[in-house]
Design a protein around this motif. Structure first.
Motif, PDB file in Angstrom:
ATOM      1  N   ARG A   1      38.200  35.897  42.005  1.00 11.45           N
ATOM      2  CA  ARG A   1      39.155  36.039  43.107  1.00 11.45           C
ATOM      3  C   ARG A   1      39.977  34.780  43.263  1.00 11.45           C
ATOM      4  N   LYS A   2      41.282  34.923  43.246  1.00  6.33           N
ATOM      5  CA  LYS A   2      42.173  33.793  43.396  1.00  6.33           C
ATOM      6  C   LYS A   2      42.906  33.916  44.729  1.00  6.33           C
ATOM      7  N   GLU A   3      42.848  32.859  45.496  1.00  4.23           N
ATOM      8  CA  GLU A   3      43.517  32.908  46.787  1.00  4.23           C
ATOM      9  C   GLU A   3      44.565  31.850  46.895  1.00  4.23           C
TER      10      GLU A   3
END
Length: 159
Positions: A157-159
Motif C-alpha cells: 500500500r502506497k500512501e
C-alpha cells in the motif's frame, strides 16, 4: 405479467373512484375525505407498530441463529399494507387492513409455503440421467472456477 399489472393499475383506480363517489353521495364529501384521512392515520400507526414488532422478533431469531422467515414474510406484508392504506380508497384500505391481520398473514404464509414445497418436489422429479448430467456439469464448472480464481503476488500500500 405486464398486462396483469397494467390492468391492475387501470381497473383498481376506476373502482376506487366509483366507490368514493358513491360513498360521498351517501355520507357526504367532507365525511368521505375525513374517512380517507382517518384510515391513512390509523393504518400508518398500525403499520409502524407491527413493523417494529416484526423487526424485533426477527432480530431475536437471528441472535438465536435461526432464519426469521415468518418475520420476513410479516415485514413484506406490513410494507404492502402500508402502501395500500396510504393510497386513498376503500378497496385498498380493506386489503391493507386484511394484510395487517395476523390470521390472514398466517393463512397466506401457509398457502405460499405449500406451493413452494410442491414446486420443489416437482423439481426433484428429474430422471436419474438428468440429475447425474447436471451434477457432472456443475463439478466441471467448479473445477474450472478453482483454476482461475487464485491470483498470486505481493501487495504493497502506497500512501
Amino acid at each position: 405479467m405486464f398486462r396483469a399489472l397494467f390492468l391492475l393499475f387501470i381497473i383498481v383506480p376506476i373502482i376506487e373512484i366509483a366507490l368514493l363517489i358513491q360513498l360521498s353521495e351517501v355520507i357526504g364529501g367532507v365525511a368521505t375525505i375525513a374517512l380517507i384521512i382517518v384510515t391513512a392515520i390509523l393504518g400508518a400507526k398500525l403499520v409502524k407498530q407491527q413493523g417494529v414488532g416484526a423487526m424485533r422478533e426477527a432480530q431475536v431469531q437471528m441472535a438465536q441463529g435461526q432464519m426469521p422467515a415468518k418475520q420476513m414474510f410479516t415485514g413484506i406484508c406490513v410494507i404492502i399494507a402500508g402502501v395500500l392504506l396510504l393510497t386513498p380508497g376503500i378497496v385498498t384500505d380493506v386489503f391493507g387492513f386484511l394484510l395487517l391481520t395476523p390470521a390472514v398473514r398466517n393463512k397466506m404464509a401457509a398457502t405460499f409455503a405449500s406451493q413452494a414445497q410442491v414446486r420443489i418436489s416437482q423439481g426433484m422429479g428429474q430422471s436419474t440421467f438428468s440429475a447425474e448430467f447436471h451434477s457432472h456439469q456443475q463439478h466441471q464448472h467448479s473445477e474450472r472456477r478453482e483454476e482461475h480464481t487464485t491470483i498470486e503476488g505481493e501487495y504493497e500500500r502506497k500512501e
